[in-house]
Write a protein that holds these residues in place. Structure first.
Motif, PDB file in Angstrom:
ATOM      1  N   MET A 252       6.782   2.977  -6.063  1.00  0.00           N
ATOM      2  CA  MET A 252       5.603   3.406  -5.304  1.00  0.00           C
ATOM      3  C   MET A 252       5.961   3.687  -3.845  1.00  0.00           C
ATOM      4  O   MET A 252       5.452   4.641  -3.257  1.00  0.00           O
ATOM      5  CB  MET A 252       4.488   2.355  -5.387  1.00  0.00           C
ATOM      6  CG  MET A 252       3.884   2.230  -6.768  1.00  0.00           C
ATOM      7  SD  MET A 252       3.329   3.799  -7.482  1.00  0.00           S
ATOM      8  CE  MET A 252       2.067   4.282  -6.352  1.00  0.00           C
ATOM      9  N   ASN A 253       6.840   2.888  -3.261  1.00  0.00           N
ATOM     10  CA  ASN A 253       7.296   3.157  -1.889  1.00  0.00           C
ATOM     11  C   ASN A 253       8.018   4.493  -1.808  1.00  0.00           C
ATOM     12  O   ASN A 253       7.819   5.269  -0.871  1.00  0.00           O
ATOM     13  CB  ASN A 253       8.216   2.050  -1.393  1.00  0.00           C
ATOM     14  CG  ASN A 253       7.467   0.865  -0.838  1.00  0.00           C
ATOM     15  OD1 ASN A 253       6.278   0.921  -0.579  1.00  0.00           O
ATOM     16  ND2 ASN A 253       8.180  -0.223  -0.659  1.00  0.00           N
ATOM     17  N   LEU A 254       8.891   4.758  -2.777  1.00  0.00           N
ATOM     18  CA  LEU A 254       9.640   6.013  -2.771  1.00  0.00           C
ATOM     19  C   LEU A 254       8.724   7.216  -2.965  1.00  0.00           C
ATOM     20  O   LEU A 254       8.874   8.241  -2.303  1.00  0.00           O
ATOM     21  CB  LEU A 254      10.726   5.987  -3.848  1.00  0.00           C
ATOM     22  CG  LEU A 254      11.872   5.016  -3.595  1.00  0.00           C
ATOM     23  CD1 LEU A 254      12.792   4.964  -4.804  1.00  0.00           C
ATOM     24  CD2 LEU A 254      12.639   5.389  -2.343  1.00  0.00           C
ATOM     25  N   LEU A 255       7.750   7.092  -3.869  1.00  0.00           N
ATOM     26  CA  LEU A 255       6.819   8.198  -4.085  1.00  0.00           C
ATOM     27  C   LEU A 255       5.930   8.431  -2.861  1.00  0.00           C
ATOM     28  O   LEU A 255       5.631   9.572  -2.509  1.00  0.00           O
ATOM     29  CB  LEU A 255       5.961   7.941  -5.325  1.00  0.00           C
ATOM     30  CG  LEU A 255       6.700   8.020  -6.654  1.00  0.00           C
ATOM     31  CD1 LEU A 255       5.779   7.625  -7.801  1.00  0.00           C
ATOM     32  CD2 LEU A 255       7.297   9.389  -6.882  1.00  0.00           C
ATOM     33  N   THR A 256       5.522   7.361  -2.206  1.00  0.00           N
ATOM     34  CA  THR A 256       4.723   7.500  -0.991  1.00  0.00           C
ATOM     35  C   THR A 256       5.536   8.143   0.120  1.00  0.00           C
ATOM     36  O   THR A 256       5.030   8.993   0.866  1.00  0.00           O
ATOM     37  CB  THR A 256       4.197   6.128  -0.544  1.00  0.00           C
ATOM     38  OG1 THR A 256       3.447   5.557  -1.608  1.00  0.00           O
ATOM     39  CG2 THR A 256       3.322   6.242   0.690  1.00  0.00           C
ATOM     40  N   ALA A 257       6.807   7.767   0.242  1.00  0.00           N
ATOM     41  CA  ALA A 257       7.682   8.369   1.253  1.00  0.00           C
ATOM     42  C   ALA A 257       7.878   9.857   0.962  1.00  0.00           C
ATOM     43  O   ALA A 257       7.853  10.690   1.872  1.00  0.00           O
ATOM     44  CB  ALA A 257       9.021   7.653   1.292  1.00  0.00           C
ATOM     45  N   LEU A 258       8.054  10.210  -0.317  1.00  0.00           N
ATOM     46  CA  LEU A 258       8.198  11.619  -0.696  1.00  0.00           C
ATOM     47  C   LEU A 258       6.934  12.402  -0.362  1.00  0.00           C
ATOM     48  O   LEU A 258       7.002  13.505   0.187  1.00  0.00           O
ATOM     49  CB  LEU A 258       8.517  11.734  -2.183  1.00  0.00           C
ATOM     50  CG  LEU A 258       8.586  13.152  -2.736  1.00  0.00           C
ATOM     51  CD1 LEU A 258       9.748  13.915  -2.114  1.00  0.00           C
ATOM     52  CD2 LEU A 258       8.690  13.113  -4.242  1.00  0.00           C
ATOM     53  N   GLN A 259       5.788  11.832  -0.669  1.00  0.00           N
ATOM     54  CA  GLN A 259       4.514  12.488  -0.366  1.00  0.00           C
ATOM     55  C   GLN A 259       4.357  12.694   1.141  1.00  0.00           C
ATOM     56  O   GLN A 259       3.955  13.769   1.591  1.00  0.00           O
ATOM     57  CB  GLN A 259       3.358  11.645  -0.894  1.00  0.00           C
ATOM     58  CG  GLN A 259       1.999  12.227  -0.602  1.00  0.00           C
ATOM     59  CD  GLN A 259       0.880  11.301  -1.034  1.00  0.00           C
ATOM     60  OE1 GLN A 259       1.094  10.126  -1.303  1.00  0.00           O
ATOM     61  NE2 GLN A 259      -0.310  11.830  -1.114  1.00  0.00           N
ATOM     62  N   GLN A 260       4.687  11.699   1.918  1.00  0.00           N
ATOM     63  CA  GLN A 260       4.571  11.808   3.374  1.00  0.00           C
ATOM     64  C   GLN A 260       5.530  12.851   3.922  1.00  0.00           C
ATOM     65  O   GLN A 260       5.184  13.636   4.799  1.00  0.00           O
ATOM     66  CB  GLN A 260       4.838  10.451   4.026  1.00  0.00           C
ATOM     67  CG  GLN A 260       4.591  10.433   5.508  1.00  0.00           C
ATOM     68  CD  GLN A 260       3.138  10.622   5.848  1.00  0.00           C
ATOM     69  OE1 GLN A 260       2.254  10.241   5.097  1.00  0.00           O
ATOM     70  NE2 GLN A 260       2.868  11.223   6.985  1.00  0.00           N
ATOM     71  N   TRP A 261       6.754  12.869   3.397  1.00  0.00           N
ATOM     72  CA  TRP A 261       7.746  13.855   3.838  1.00  0.00           C
ATOM     73  C   TRP A 261       7.266  15.267   3.521  1.00  0.00           C
ATOM     74  O   TRP A 261       7.370  16.162   4.361  1.00  0.00           O
ATOM     75  CB  TRP A 261       9.085  13.568   3.167  1.00  0.00           C
ATOM     76  CG  TRP A 261      10.139  14.558   3.522  1.00  0.00           C
ATOM     77  CD1 TRP A 261      10.820  14.657   4.703  1.00  0.00           C
ATOM     78  CD2 TRP A 261      10.615  15.623   2.696  1.00  0.00           C
ATOM     79  NE1 TRP A 261      11.700  15.709   4.647  1.00  0.00           N
ATOM     80  CE2 TRP A 261      11.597  16.322   3.431  1.00  0.00           C
ATOM     81  CE3 TRP A 261      10.318  16.039   1.406  1.00  0.00           C
ATOM     82  CZ2 TRP A 261      12.264  17.417   2.907  1.00  0.00           C
ATOM     83  CZ3 TRP A 261      10.990  17.132   0.891  1.00  0.00           C
ATOM     84  CH2 TRP A 261      11.954  17.806   1.644  1.00  0.00           C
ATOM     85  N   LEU A 262       6.716  15.472   2.321  1.00  0.00           N
ATOM     86  CA  LEU A 262       6.211  16.798   1.951  1.00  0.00           C
ATOM     87  C   LEU A 262       5.036  17.204   2.835  1.00  0.00           C
ATOM     88  O   LEU A 262       4.920  18.361   3.237  1.00  0.00           O
ATOM     89  CB  LEU A 262       5.795  16.822   0.483  1.00  0.00           C
ATOM     90  CG  LEU A 262       6.940  16.751  -0.526  1.00  0.00           C
ATOM     91  CD1 LEU A 262       6.392  16.576  -1.935  1.00  0.00           C
ATOM     92  CD2 LEU A 262       7.823  17.968  -0.433  1.00  0.00           C
ATOM     93  N   LEU A 263       4.171  16.265   3.135  1.00  0.00           N
ATOM     94  CA  LEU A 263       3.023  16.550   3.992  1.00  0.00           C
ATOM     95  C   LEU A 263       3.468  16.938   5.394  1.00  0.00           C
ATOM     96  O   LEU A 263       2.985  17.919   5.964  1.00  0.00           O
ATOM     97  CB  LEU A 263       2.099  15.334   4.058  1.00  0.00           C
ATOM     98  CG  LEU A 263       0.841  15.476   4.899  1.00  0.00           C
ATOM     99  CD1 LEU A 263      -0.116  16.469   4.259  1.00  0.00           C
ATOM    100  CD2 LEU A 263       0.170  14.135   5.067  1.00  0.00           C
TER     101      LEU A 263
END
Length: 90
Positions: A47-58
């Motif tokens: 979940m941390n990795l997916l949240t970091a990916l989402q934030q990076w894409l945003l």
């Protein structure tokens, strides 16, 4: 798990005064999760990795626009709240 928490923290725009507290929270989570089952730690890490990916894409998507990270987060909150209001009307 602590590494993914640090990655997520680096990508999330926050007030600089909160940074020491956020670093300490990663250390505390490492201590808390040390004795918990590995499945829970794996879930937290993913979940941390997916949240970091989402934030990076945003942040990457809005890089072309002249906005600050705080404005990007404000837009995300507005979009999310509008989606909730639309869902409530149905």
């Amino acid at each position: 798990m602590a590494g993914s928490g640090l990655l997520q923290q680096r990508l999330t725009p926050t007030d600089p005064r909160q940074m020491p507290t956020m670093y300490m929270m990663n250390v505390m989570m490492l201590v808390f999760f040390y004795s918990l089952p590995s499945g829970l730690v794996l879930y937290w890490t993913v979940m941390n990795l997916l949240t970091a990916l989402q934030q990076w894409l945003l942040l990457r998507e809005d890089q072309g626009a002249s906005t600050t990270p705080g404005e990007v987060m404000a837009k995300a909150v507005v979009v999310e709240s509008e989606g909730r209001r639309r869902g409530a009307r149905r």
